[in-house]
Every structure is written in C-alpha cells, then in structure tokens.
Write an enzyme that holds these catalytic residues in place. Structure first.
Site, PDB file in Angstrom:
ATOM      1  N   GLN A  75       0.832  -1.388  -0.030  1.00 27.00           N
ATOM      2  CA  GLN A  75      -0.062   0.060  -0.019  1.00 27.00           C
ATOM      3  C   GLN A  75       0.945   1.273   0.057  1.00 27.00           C
ATOM      4  O   GLN A  75       0.527   2.296  -0.568  1.00 27.00           O
ATOM      5  CB  GLN A  75      -0.897  -0.186   1.280  1.00 27.00           C
ATOM      6  CG  GLN A  75      -2.012   1.155   1.193  1.00 27.00           C
ATOM      7  CD  GLN A  75      -3.128   0.802   0.089  1.00 27.00           C
ATOM      8  OE1 GLN A  75      -3.241  -0.285  -0.246  1.00 27.00           O
ATOM      9  NE2 GLN A  75      -3.524   2.017  -0.659  1.00 27.00           N
ATOM     10  N   HIS A  96      -7.870  -3.564   2.596  1.00 23.70           N
ATOM     11  CA  HIS A  96      -7.211  -4.412   1.961  1.00 23.70           C
ATOM     12  C   HIS A  96      -6.196  -5.323   2.798  1.00 23.70           C
ATOM     13  O   HIS A  96      -5.895  -6.509   2.799  1.00 23.70           O
ATOM     14  CB  HIS A  96      -6.372  -4.344   0.646  1.00 23.70           C
ATOM     15  CG  HIS A  96      -7.501  -3.879  -0.611  1.00 23.70           C
ATOM     16  ND1 HIS A  96      -8.129  -4.900  -0.955  1.00 23.70           N
ATOM     17  CD2 HIS A  96      -7.922  -2.798  -1.186  1.00 23.70           C
ATOM     18  CE1 HIS A  96      -9.008  -4.351  -2.019  1.00 23.70           C
ATOM     19  NE2 HIS A  96      -8.837  -3.205  -1.962  1.00 23.70           N
ATOM     20  N   GLU A 152     -16.793   3.477  -4.951  1.00 18.68           N
ATOM     21  CA  GLU A 152     -16.029   2.349  -5.523  1.00 18.68           C
ATOM     22  C   GLU A 152     -17.024   1.234  -5.445  1.00 18.68           C
ATOM     23  O   GLU A 152     -17.014   0.556  -4.628  1.00 18.68           O
ATOM     24  CB  GLU A 152     -14.771   1.969  -4.881  1.00 18.68           C
ATOM     25  CG  GLU A 152     -13.783   3.154  -4.628  1.00 18.68           C
ATOM     26  CD  GLU A 152     -12.177   2.677  -3.983  1.00 18.68           C
ATOM     27  OE1 GLU A 152     -12.361   1.283  -3.386  1.00 18.68           O
ATOM     28  OE2 GLU A 152     -11.373   3.273  -4.073  1.00 18.68           O
TER      29      GLU A 152
END
Length: 178
Positions: A75, A96, A152
C-alpha cells in the site's frame, strides 16, 4: 466483537506490522497471477466470496477477483506512486490489509476498476446480492464525506450477513454504524 468488524480508514489506521492470520486463497476466478498475495483473503471472507461468486455464476454473472489482501508495504508503494492522491489510501488505511476487502470486476470492464462497473450487469448484480453473503459496497456513492474515499462500486468488504443486511437496508456506512 467479531474480527471482521474492524474499522479501517484514515482516522483508524492499522499497525504497519499487522498481517491477518491464516490468509487463504478462495476458489474464485482471479485476474492476478498465481501465488500473488492479491489472491488471498481472511478465511471468513474467502468462504463468503466463494458462495457469492458461485451464486453469481448460477445467475450467468461472471465476476473476477482483482485484489484481495494487500500488505502495508505494498500500500505504501501504491500511495507513493499515486503521489499521495486522496483516491489512494495511505499505508495502514487500506481495508485490503485486513484480508476482508476484495476488489471485483468483469470481462466487460476489461477487468478494470472503474465507476462504470456499477452500471453493467455484473455491477448491478453485485450491488443487489453482496449483502446476502456478508459483503457491502464499502464506499457508496454520495458518502465520500463520511467514508473519506470516493465511490468504488467494485470494492466489497466482508462484515457478516446480519450486519451487511442492516447496512444494505438502512443505507448507512460502516463508519455510521460503528
């Protein structure tokens, strides 16, 4: 509180050393090479994803996993490559990293993560059925000021069927619920 009820965002970051236990690869189609960490999920999310994808397939909807688990370091790389744009979560602030988030797309979208996914048959099916399997569309449209992230329609998050149904029925975000 179940481990999947963890809230991760800019105000509630994860420890850089946090790695979920027992990450596993669900038996779903992935648009990621074999042995890629993006193919991994927490066992509860992996099992639910298998059921979700199987139900989609039975309804002639063909979903593909794009990205599941993402380490703090990965990330960090993505965030730096995006020059800190607000559309990319800073390291520690991505769901995530928990193993409970999964980005989903389909062939008609070129396996890309685009807002247009919401309007194709796969995206519509996902939005209507994800909660039955314990997933929510984590960053809904018009909730950016609450979640801190843009819409999203491809990003699903496992939180269990009961709470997912509650969020789906009320239109709340995870931030509002918790």
């Amino acid at each position: 509180m179940p481990p999947y009820m963890i809230l991760v965002n800019r105000d509630h970051p994860l420890n850089p050393y946090y790695i979920p236990p027992d990450l596993t690869e669900p038996n779903i189609p992935f648009y990621a090479p074999g042995n890629d960490p993006r193919r991994l999920l927490h066992p509860a999310a992996a099992s639910a994803a298998e059921q979700l994808f199987e139900s989609a397939h039975q309804n002639k909807i063909y979903l593909w996993g794009i990205s599941g688990y993402r380490s703090y370091e990965r990330q960090k790389e993505l965030y730096q490559a995006a020059s800190g744009r607000s559309t990319v979560a800073p390291p520690g602030c991505s769901e995530h990293q928990t193993g409970f988030a999964l980005d989903v797309s389909c062939a008609s979208q070129g396996y890309e993560l685009e807002e247009s996914f919401a309007f194709c048959p796969e995206g519509k099916w996902l939005a209507s059925h994800a909660s039955l399997f314990g997933f929510i569309i984590r960053y809904p449209k018009n909730k950016e000021s609450i979640t801190g992230f843009p819409w999203e329609p491809w990003h699903i998050r496992y939180i269990g069927p009961e709470i997912a149904s509650c969020i789906n029925l009320t239109g709340l975000t995870l931030e509002e619920l918790l």
